[in-house]
Design an enzyme around this catalytic site. Sequence first.
Site: not given
Ligand code: BES
Ligand code: ZN
Length: 475
Positions: A331, A257
């Site tokens: 997931r 991230k």
């Molecule tokens: N924990 C994150 C989702 C999230 C994002 C929660 C912002 C709270 C605030 C999750 O694990 C994630 O990183 N999801 C990705 C999925 C993508 C790689 C398909 C996302 O939402 O960017």
């Molecule tokens: Zn994530």
Amino acid sequence: METKLINQPFEQVQADALVLVVYEDQAAPTEIGQLSAWLEEMKSSGEFSGKAGELLVRHEPAGLTARRLALVGGGKKESFDSAGLRKAAGSAVRALKQKGVKKLAFWLAGGDAGAAVEGAILGNFDPDEHKTSSDAKPLESFIAVGGTAEAFERGRILGESQNFTRELVNQPANLLAPLTLAAKAEAMAKEFGLECEILDQDRMRQLGMGALLGVAQGSAEPPALIILRYKPASPSKDHLGLVGKGVTFDTGGVSIKPADGMEKMKYDMAGGAAMIGAIRAIAQLKPALTVTAFIPAVENMVGSRAQRPGDIVKSLGGKTIEVLNTDAEGRLILIDALTYAQREGCTHLVDAATLTGAIVVALGYVNIGAFTNNDSMLQRVMTAAKAEGEKMWHMPLDDEYKELLKSPFADLANIGGRWGGSISAAWFLREFVGETPWVHLDIAGTAWNEETKPFIAKGPTGVGVRTFVRLATEW
Ligand code: BES
Ligand code: ZN
Ligand code: ZN
């Protein structure tokens, strides 16, 4: 904070502040007697209008025992419901504790004592546990005046359990690793008479939870599958499984991230914490329904042992998954927990997860995104949510979206591309629940308050707890 329910005439209530709701479209309440002239003057001068969240304070009010009279705005009388009362109590507590009030009494005038005590307990929470000196000055005692003992007791249990969830979510990841979360769940289970079982890494290997373990392998902190069991006095036909995402920190893994805002990813276990808080309340309210909570707890890290994009893992359910993005880890851990929950005999499933940024794009910070394979199950969850003032929006799961998860190398890919990201994420989960009635709640936009509001502090919200408890108690 100590909480108490009493019945006493208005003039005799002893407190640092006695709080009364005043509406913007109503005349002065009769309780305040001779002070109504003062209130009318405040209203006509524009100092106080009775809009939701406003507060007006009078010291040494004539004719009253309480040291202060505090009027809190309730907005329009007609639209004032339990949610409004919860917010009014929260706003009064937050404003008055800052003024040094320690003992606050709340005049209910026939209102819901449960909502009032919940609002007070929630409003009294600040995420300042780790400050060695803090300017938040918590209340010591909250007294509801009027209302039924049953509603009051339920509200106290709910408020305290929701704050229990918020305390867990508020912990930074260095102080709350998967095994720490497991230990806290275990201690809570002991206190409230729940069964607790923790599956460790070896056990999960034996079982074949390859999807969960793939996420965990990049961290020095071992994973855990936390299981909390509530059993009613006589066994019920239905068995509700509450599954919550417990990523104690989400760096994104190798698909890392951006640095900006990454610190917030300590709240990526908010779904798991909501299930722990919910079953804490269920243990005390004792509904006639078997309920089990499953919290897959892992830390998603980067390192020489971390899973790589392109890795193929085998889930407990047997399907293989190509991990195209290591940041779509929620997931992966949830599917192994969902499969395990079905093997434990759950007939109905609800999961809660801070699953996607895409749900924040779709619904902002207001509504939980709700997905289902069974409309009547969703109806049950939405009815419970509405009664508890937790907003949810029904999101689609048409078959067309399922196509997004195709992989040439494995049964499924773990991502479905940028557009409709929360829907493909939900479809991924759905592939593992079969026909079991299931509701998935994406709480990424609602589990964390970006700004302090009059009735609730910035930080973890504890969203979901009240809905899950009501779902179980109204089953
Ligand atoms: N924990 C994150 C989702 C999230 C994002 C929660 C912002 C709270 C605030 C999750 O694990 C994630 O990183 N999801 C990705 C999925 C993508 C790689 C398909 C996302 O939402 O960017
Ligand atoms: Zn994530
Ligand atoms: Zn995550």
